[in-house]
Design an enzyme around this catalytic site. Sequence first.
Site, PDB file in Angstrom:
ATOM      1  N   ASN A 291      56.240  36.488  48.075  1.00 18.91           N
ATOM      2  CA  ASN A 291      57.144  35.403  48.429  1.00 18.91           C
ATOM      3  C   ASN A 291      58.608  35.835  48.465  1.00 18.91           C
ATOM      4  O   ASN A 291      59.434  35.144  49.047  1.00 18.91           O
ATOM      5  CB  ASN A 291      56.967  34.260  47.417  1.00 18.91           C
ATOM      6  CG  ASN A 291      58.083  33.238  47.490  1.00 18.91           C
ATOM      7  OD1 ASN A 291      58.151  32.446  48.429  1.00 18.91           O
ATOM      8  ND2 ASN A 291      59.004  33.275  46.509  1.00 18.91           N
TER       9      ASN A 291
ATOM     10  N   SER B 130      61.161  32.831  40.661  1.00 15.12           N
ATOM     11  CA  SER B 130      62.015  32.114  39.709  1.00 15.12           C
ATOM     12  C   SER B 130      62.608  30.825  40.258  1.00 15.12           C
ATOM     13  O   SER B 130      63.036  29.967  39.493  1.00 15.12           O
ATOM     14  CB  SER B 130      63.165  33.027  39.250  1.00 15.12           C
ATOM     15  OG  SER B 130      64.039  33.326  40.332  1.00 15.12           O
ATOM     16  N   ARG B 131      62.620  30.668  41.594  1.00 15.90           N
ATOM     17  CA  ARG B 131      63.318  29.509  42.162  1.00 15.90           C
ATOM     18  C   ARG B 131      62.718  29.133  43.510  1.00 15.90           C
ATOM     19  O   ARG B 131      61.900  29.857  44.065  1.00 15.90           O
ATOM     20  CB  ARG B 131      64.811  29.813  42.320  1.00 15.90           C
ATOM     21  CG  ARG B 131      65.090  30.980  43.238  1.00 15.90           C
ATOM     22  CD  ARG B 131      66.518  31.465  43.161  1.00 15.90           C
ATOM     23  NE  ARG B 131      66.712  32.611  44.046  1.00 15.90           N
ATOM     24  CZ  ARG B 131      67.633  32.672  45.006  1.00 15.90           C
ATOM     25  NH1 ARG B 131      68.442  31.645  45.209  1.00 15.90           N
ATOM     26  NH2 ARG B 131      67.757  33.750  45.754  1.00 15.90           N
TER      27      ARG B 131
ATOM     28  N   TYR C  78      64.804  38.105  60.786  1.00 15.10           N
ATOM     29  CA  TYR C  78      63.886  37.460  59.845  1.00 15.10           C
ATOM     30  C   TYR C  78      62.528  37.213  60.493  1.00 15.10           C
ATOM     31  O   TYR C  78      61.474  37.565  59.947  1.00 15.10           O
ATOM     32  CB  TYR C  78      64.502  36.140  59.357  1.00 15.10           C
ATOM     33  CG  TYR C  78      63.560  35.266  58.578  1.00 15.10           C
ATOM     34  CD1 TYR C  78      63.350  35.474  57.222  1.00 15.10           C
ATOM     35  CD2 TYR C  78      62.874  34.219  59.198  1.00 15.10           C
ATOM     36  CE1 TYR C  78      62.478  34.671  56.493  1.00 15.10           C
ATOM     37  CE2 TYR C  78      62.007  33.411  58.486  1.00 15.10           C
ATOM     38  CZ  TYR C  78      61.813  33.639  57.134  1.00 15.10           C
ATOM     39  OH  TYR C  78      60.944  32.839  56.421  1.00 15.10           O
TER      40      TYR C  78
ATOM     41  N   ALA D  40      60.419  40.401  61.185  1.00 13.16           N
ATOM     42  CA  ALA D  40      59.790  40.952  59.978  1.00 13.16           C
ATOM     43  C   ALA D  40      58.583  40.119  59.565  1.00 13.16           C
ATOM     44  O   ALA D  40      57.542  40.656  59.165  1.00 13.16           O
ATOM     45  CB  ALA D  40      60.811  41.018  58.843  1.00 13.16           C
ATOM     46  N   LYS D  41      58.690  38.803  59.667  1.00 12.78           N
ATOM     47  CA  LYS D  41      57.576  37.936  59.292  1.00 12.78           C
ATOM     48  C   LYS D  41      56.404  38.060  60.273  1.00 12.78           C
ATOM     49  O   LYS D  41      55.232  37.984  59.867  1.00 12.78           O
ATOM     50  CB  LYS D  41      58.041  36.480  59.208  1.00 12.78           C
ATOM     51  CG  LYS D  41      59.004  36.192  58.060  1.00 12.78           C
ATOM     52  CD  LYS D  41      58.344  36.385  56.706  1.00 12.78           C
ATOM     53  CE  LYS D  41      59.215  35.854  55.580  1.00 12.78           C
ATOM     54  NZ  LYS D  41      58.597  36.028  54.254  1.00 12.78           N
TER      55      LYS D  41
ATOM     56  N   ASP E 269      62.927  44.819  41.795  1.00 16.75           N
ATOM     57  CA  ASP E 269      63.282  44.740  43.201  1.00 16.75           C
ATOM     58  C   ASP E 269      62.051  45.205  43.971  1.00 16.75           C
ATOM     59  O   ASP E 269      61.628  46.361  43.852  1.00 16.75           O
ATOM     60  CB  ASP E 269      64.472  45.666  43.471  1.00 16.75           C
ATOM     61  CG  ASP E 269      64.925  45.659  44.923  1.00 16.75           C
ATOM     62  OD1 ASP E 269      64.179  45.159  45.791  1.00 16.75           O
ATOM     63  OD2 ASP E 269      66.027  46.175  45.195  1.00 16.75           O
ATOM     64  N   VAL E 270      61.456  44.325  44.756  1.00 19.47           N
ATOM     65  CA  VAL E 270      60.193  44.669  45.413  1.00 19.47           C
ATOM     66  C   VAL E 270      60.348  45.824  46.395  1.00 19.47           C
ATOM     67  O   VAL E 270      59.356  46.436  46.805  1.00 19.47           O
ATOM     68  CB  VAL E 270      59.573  43.439  46.131  1.00 19.47           C
ATOM     69  CG1 VAL E 270      59.162  42.385  45.120  1.00 19.47           C
ATOM     70  CG2 VAL E 270      60.510  42.881  47.201  1.00 19.47           C
TER      71      VAL E 270
END
Length: 250
Positions: A85, A11-12, A156, A159-160, A58-59
């Site tokens: 994403n 959405s953004r 972060y 996790a990536k 919510d994924v």
Amino acid sequence: MVKTVLVTGGSRGLGAQIVNQFSKIGYNVVINYYQHQNLADRLVSQIGDDKAIALKADVRNRQEVDRMTELALKKFGSIDTVVNNALVGFKFDPIAQKSFIELKWDDYQAQLDGTLKGAFNVIQSVLSSMIKHHFGQIVSIGTNLYQNPVVAYHQYTTAKAALIGFSRNLAVELGKYGITVNVVSGGLLKTTDASSATTPEVFKMIQENTPLRKVTTPEDVAKMVAFLGSEPGRGLTGQNVTVDGGLTMN
């Protein structure tokens, strides 16, 4: 036959740019959102409700993801491309970022759930449809920080980095079904909601040390995602493609 892409967190920010890139090349778009329905609905109105649908999920919640997949397939008949994403609860704030000694495992778990569990849920949910059609393209959003952590965003980046190993295992297993799996690792993007807290000093340091002398934009990354998620990218799988103006080089 018109193909369909599902973009989580669409959405953004980067997600909206990815939605727009796929729309430009003629794809139907499923815009997943978690909180910003108004922005998702605005994108649908711009693209047209015959070519786009906004669906809340919510994924991290498999039941919500399965319901989203069901509604998307009902409207468009197939999901040919998935873009993982969604970014859950993280800001690129070098001042507020905790040092390692201050972190709790829950901080890591939150990012692993948003990044890895989210991708796991979405891919597993659409996989039967892709296998049935013997066609699919999966693109997940990584980061160049795993290679060059200019700021130590521990939870972060960890996790990536895990997302790359996850994606390469999928590429090996799913290739026989005509499914490609890749990662696009952008540099720090200027500017999205997630990078709005980034200090000017960090952006300046990145710009000065990047061969192209520019900070990566959401559009830069979105164009590569659309390439890997559409016909021109069919010859690539198991790859981590870095889009950061040459700041990191493989």
